[in-house]
Design a protein around this motif. Structure first.
Motif, PDB file in Angstrom:
ATOM      1  N   LEU A   1      89.789  82.381  48.465  1.00 56.98           N
ATOM      2  CA  LEU A   1      89.859  81.010  48.638  1.00 56.98           C
ATOM      3  C   LEU A   1      90.260  80.440  47.635  1.00 56.98           C
ATOM      4  CD1 LEU A   1      89.031  78.262  50.115  1.00 56.98           C
ATOM      5  CD2 LEU A   1      86.552  78.716  49.175  1.00 56.98           C
ATOM      6  N   ILE A   2      89.867  80.937  46.195  1.00 56.97           N
ATOM      7  CA  ILE A   2      90.426  80.456  44.769  1.00 56.97           C
ATOM      8  C   ILE A   2      92.108  80.780  44.884  1.00 56.97           C
ATOM      9  CG2 ILE A   2      90.534  80.811  42.394  1.00 56.97           C
ATOM     10  CD1 ILE A   2      87.474  81.416  42.806  1.00 56.97           C
ATOM     11  N   TYR A   3      92.588  81.715  45.303  1.00 56.70           N
ATOM     12  CA  TYR A   3      93.851  81.848  45.328  1.00 56.70           C
ATOM     13  C   TYR A   3      94.613  81.049  46.311  1.00 56.70           C
ATOM     14  CZ  TYR A   3      98.284  84.429  46.143  1.00 56.70           C
ATOM     15  OH  TYR A   3      99.643  84.597  46.314  1.00 56.70           O
ATOM     16  N   ASP A   4      94.073  80.846  47.563  1.00 54.69           N
ATOM     17  CA  ASP A   4      94.730  79.811  48.496  1.00 54.69           C
ATOM     18  C   ASP A   4      94.611  78.572  47.848  1.00 54.69           C
ATOM     19  OD1 ASP A   4      95.033  82.045  50.159  1.00 54.69           O
ATOM     20  OD2 ASP A   4      93.411  81.654  51.433  1.00 54.69           O
ATOM     21  N   LEU A   5      93.567  78.034  47.262  1.00 58.66           N
ATOM     22  CA  LEU A   5      93.126  76.915  46.949  1.00 58.66           C
ATOM     23  C   LEU A   5      94.301  76.500  45.680  1.00 58.66           C
ATOM     24  CD1 LEU A   5      89.532  75.983  46.994  1.00 58.66           C
ATOM     25  CD2 LEU A   5      91.592  75.236  48.487  1.00 58.66           C
ATOM     26  N   GLU A   6      94.686  77.435  44.758  1.00 57.42           N
ATOM     27  CA  GLU A   6      95.658  77.436  43.777  1.00 57.42           C
ATOM     28  C   GLU A   6      97.127  77.215  44.218  1.00 57.42           C
ATOM     29  OE1 GLU A   6      95.419  77.391  40.519  1.00 57.42           O
ATOM     30  OE2 GLU A   6      93.340  77.934  40.136  1.00 57.42           O
ATOM     31  N   ASN A   7      97.270  78.032  45.421  1.00 63.68           N
ATOM     32  CA  ASN A   7      98.684  77.607  45.933  1.00 63.68           C
ATOM     33  C   ASN A   7      98.664  76.313  46.746  1.00 63.68           C
ATOM     34  OD1 ASN A   7      99.586  80.211  45.593  1.00 63.68           O
ATOM     35  ND2 ASN A   7      98.985  81.084  47.368  1.00 63.68           N
ATOM     36  N   ILE A   8      97.712  75.819  47.211  1.00 62.63           N
ATOM     37  CA  ILE A   8      97.769  74.531  47.750  1.00 62.63           C
ATOM     38  C   ILE A   8      97.781  73.180  46.622  1.00 62.63           C
ATOM     39  CG2 ILE A   8      96.192  72.695  48.988  1.00 62.63           C
ATOM     40  CD1 ILE A   8      95.202  74.885  50.800  1.00 62.63           C
ATOM     41  N   LYS A   9      97.157  73.596  45.583  1.00 64.49           N
ATOM     42  CA  LYS A   9      97.389  72.688  44.492  1.00 64.49           C
ATOM     43  C   LYS A   9      98.860  72.805  43.722  1.00 64.49           C
ATOM     44  CE  LYS A   9      95.890  73.464  40.267  1.00 64.49           C
ATOM     45  NZ  LYS A   9      95.294  73.825  38.915  1.00 64.49           N
ATOM     46  N   ALA A  10      99.401  73.862  43.869  1.00 56.23           N
ATOM     47  CA  ALA A  10     100.948  73.802  43.595  1.00 56.23           C
ATOM     48  C   ALA A  10     101.643  73.233  44.506  1.00 56.23           C
ATOM     49  CB  ALA A  10     101.302  75.512  43.645  1.00 56.23           C
ATOM     50  N   ASN A  11     101.448  73.140  45.699  1.00 60.38           N
ATOM     51  CA  ASN A  11     102.185  72.705  46.622  1.00 60.38           C
ATOM     52  C   ASN A  11     102.090  70.990  46.535  1.00 60.38           C
ATOM     53  OD1 ASN A  11     102.932  74.876  47.805  1.00 60.38           O
ATOM     54  ND2 ASN A  11     101.373  75.028  49.525  1.00 60.38           N
ATOM     55  N   ILE A  12     100.839  70.631  46.332  1.00 59.02           N
ATOM     56  CA  ILE A  12     100.622  69.203  46.059  1.00 59.02           C
ATOM     57  C   ILE A  12     101.273  68.623  44.817  1.00 59.02           C
ATOM     58  CG2 ILE A  12      98.832  67.416  45.377  1.00 59.02           C
ATOM     59  CD1 ILE A  12      96.966  68.810  47.357  1.00 59.02           C
TER      60      ILE A  12
ATOM     61  N   VAL B   1     103.116  61.862  51.651  1.00 59.77           N
ATOM     62  CA  VAL B   1     101.862  61.509  52.049  1.00 59.77           C
ATOM     63  C   VAL B   1     101.466  62.634  53.112  1.00 59.77           C
ATOM     64  CG1 VAL B   1     100.051  59.982  53.293  1.00 59.77           C
ATOM     65  CG2 VAL B   1     101.535  59.072  51.195  1.00 59.77           C
ATOM     66  N   ASN B   2     102.414  62.593  54.107  1.00 59.60           N
ATOM     67  CA  ASN B   2     102.133  63.631  55.270  1.00 59.60           C
ATOM     68  C   ASN B   2     102.136  65.104  54.700  1.00 59.60           C
ATOM     69  OD1 ASN B   2     102.193  61.586  57.173  1.00 59.60           O
ATOM     70  ND2 ASN B   2     104.180  61.655  57.602  1.00 59.60           N
ATOM     71  N   SER B   3     102.976  65.600  53.620  1.00 62.37           N
ATOM     72  CA  SER B   3     102.957  66.666  53.145  1.00 62.37           C
ATOM     73  C   SER B   3     101.645  66.973  52.321  1.00 62.37           C
ATOM     74  CB  SER B   3     104.146  66.781  52.214  1.00 62.37           C
ATOM     75  OG  SER B   3     103.834  68.055  51.582  1.00 62.37           O
ATOM     76  N   ILE B   4     101.097  66.059  51.989  1.00 66.04           N
ATOM     77  CA  ILE B   4     100.017  66.087  51.120  1.00 66.04           C
ATOM     78  C   ILE B   4      98.682  66.255  52.036  1.00 66.04           C
ATOM     79  CG2 ILE B   4      98.306  64.906  49.270  1.00 66.04           C
ATOM     80  CD1 ILE B   4     100.716  64.112  47.809  1.00 66.04           C
ATOM     81  N   ASN B   5      98.717  65.451  52.795  1.00 69.75           N
ATOM     82  CA  ASN B   5      97.670  65.735  54.154  1.00 69.75           C
ATOM     83  C   ASN B   5      97.739  66.598  54.656  1.00 69.75           C
ATOM     84  OD1 ASN B   5      96.356  62.958  53.405  1.00 69.75           O
ATOM     85  ND2 ASN B   5      97.519  61.784  54.895  1.00 69.75           N
ATOM     86  N   LYS B   6      98.724  67.351  55.112  1.00 69.66           N
ATOM     87  CA  LYS B   6      98.684  68.613  55.625  1.00 69.66           C
ATOM     88  C   LYS B   6      98.435  69.798  54.798  1.00 69.66           C
ATOM     89  CE  LYS B   6     102.214  71.715  56.052  1.00 69.66           C
ATOM     90  NZ  LYS B   6     103.576  72.170  55.965  1.00 69.66           N
TER      91      LYS B   6
ATOM     92  N   ILE C   1      91.505  68.967  44.292  1.00 71.82           N
ATOM     93  CA  ILE C   1      91.729  70.485  44.630  1.00 71.82           C
ATOM     94  C   ILE C   1      91.172  70.961  43.512  1.00 71.82           C
ATOM     95  CG2 ILE C   1      93.166  72.123  44.927  1.00 71.82           C
ATOM     96  CD1 ILE C   1      92.928  70.738  47.474  1.00 71.82           C
ATOM     97  N   GLU C   2      91.459  70.814  42.231  1.00 73.06           N
ATOM     98  CA  GLU C   2      90.965  71.551  41.030  1.00 73.06           C
ATOM     99  C   GLU C   2      89.256  71.496  41.003  1.00 73.06           C
ATOM    100  OE1 GLU C   2      91.199  73.622  37.739  1.00 73.06           O
ATOM    101  OE2 GLU C   2      92.939  72.873  38.720  1.00 73.06           O
ATOM    102  N   ASN C   3      88.826  70.216  41.449  1.00 73.19           N
ATOM    103  CA  ASN C   3      87.103  70.242  41.153  1.00 73.19           C
ATOM    104  C   ASN C   3      86.694  71.438  42.287  1.00 73.19           C
ATOM    105  OD1 ASN C   3      87.193  68.607  39.269  1.00 73.19           O
ATOM    106  ND2 ASN C   3      87.271  66.617  40.690  1.00 73.19           N
ATOM    107  N   SER C   4      87.400  71.362  43.482  1.00 72.25           N
ATOM    108  CA  SER C   4      87.085  72.360  44.421  1.00 72.25           C
ATOM    109  C   SER C   4      87.150  73.980  43.878  1.00 72.25           C
ATOM    110  CB  SER C   4      87.786  72.191  45.772  1.00 72.25           C
ATOM    111  OG  SER C   4      87.370  70.935  46.393  1.00 72.25           O
ATOM    112  N   ILE C   5      88.141  73.999  43.238  1.00 72.81           N
ATOM    113  CA  ILE C   5      88.456  75.399  42.781  1.00 72.81           C
ATOM    114  C   ILE C   5      87.520  75.789  41.631  1.00 72.81           C
ATOM    115  CG2 ILE C   5      89.889  76.810  41.154  1.00 72.81           C
ATOM    116  CD1 ILE C   5      92.257  75.400  42.570  1.00 72.81           C
ATOM    117  N   ASN C   6      87.105  74.545  40.948  1.00 70.37           N
ATOM    118  CA  ASN C   6      86.008  75.048  39.909  1.00 70.37           C
ATOM    119  C   ASN C   6      84.683  75.151  40.570  1.00 70.37           C
ATOM    120  OD1 ASN C   6      87.797  74.703  38.027  1.00 70.37           O
ATOM    121  ND2 ASN C   6      87.514  72.773  37.326  1.00 70.37           N
ATOM    122  N   ASP C   7      84.331  74.559  41.561  1.00 68.60           N
ATOM    123  CA  ASP C   7      83.057  74.554  42.231  1.00 68.60           C
ATOM    124  C   ASP C   7      83.116  76.221  42.982  1.00 68.60           C
ATOM    125  OD1 ASP C   7      82.425  72.146  41.741  1.00 68.60           O
ATOM    126  OD2 ASP C   7      82.810  71.359  43.727  1.00 68.60           O
TER     127      ASP C   7
END
Length: 141
Positions: free
Chosen positions: A18-29, A55-60, A119-125
């Motif tokens: 999950l941390i790896y996936d969230l890091e990738n999502i953060k990079a996409n954003i 906005v659509n890309s970020i929401n996805k 997203i960064e806060n979610s990664i830290n959590d």
């Protein structure tokens, strides 16, 4: 005891993924927060079209993050309800409105950058939950 050990071991692997996936999502954003093209086209209808695509890309990406966090949270709640409450969920951006003034453009950019921080806060959590899971696993050995 052994069942908790095996389940916590599985949750540790899930948390790392999950941390790896969230890091990738953060990079996409972060890539979606590139404003060079929007500065070039200005505050006209074409610029609003590009902003809407961003906005659509970020929401996805936020939707993917929410789904992954919910899946992990549903697994985590079986082990410890208190740990599952510690993970904050990022929220989607509101539907895009037309930008006609510089101040509305600035506020729109701030909202986009806040999503990266969420997203960064979610990664830290998730990292904090991972530390507690490692402690639980070691305790149940």
């Amino acid at each position: 005891m052994n069942r908790n050990f095996e389940y916590s071991k599985k949750l540790i692997d899930d948390a790392k993924k999950l941390i790896y996936d969230l890091e990738n999502i953060k990079a996409n954003i972060r890539r979606s927060n590139n404003f060079s093209s929007v500065n070039f086209v200005g505050r006209n209808s074409f610029g609003n079209f590009i902003r809407n695509l961003k906005v659509n890309s970020i929401n996805k990406n936020l939707q993917q993050a929410q789904e992954k966090i919910q899946k992990f949270d549903s697994s985590l709640i079986l082990l410890d309800d208190g740990l599952s409450k510690k993970i904050r969920m990022p929220y989607k951006l509101p539907q895009f409105n037309r930008v006609s003034y510089k101040i509305s453009d600035i506020s729109w950019r701030i909202k986009m950058r806040k999503k990266q921080l969420e997203i960064e806060n979610s990664i830290n959590d998730v990292k904090a939950v991972l530390k507690k899971l490692v402690f639980i696993k070691n305790k149940n050995k």
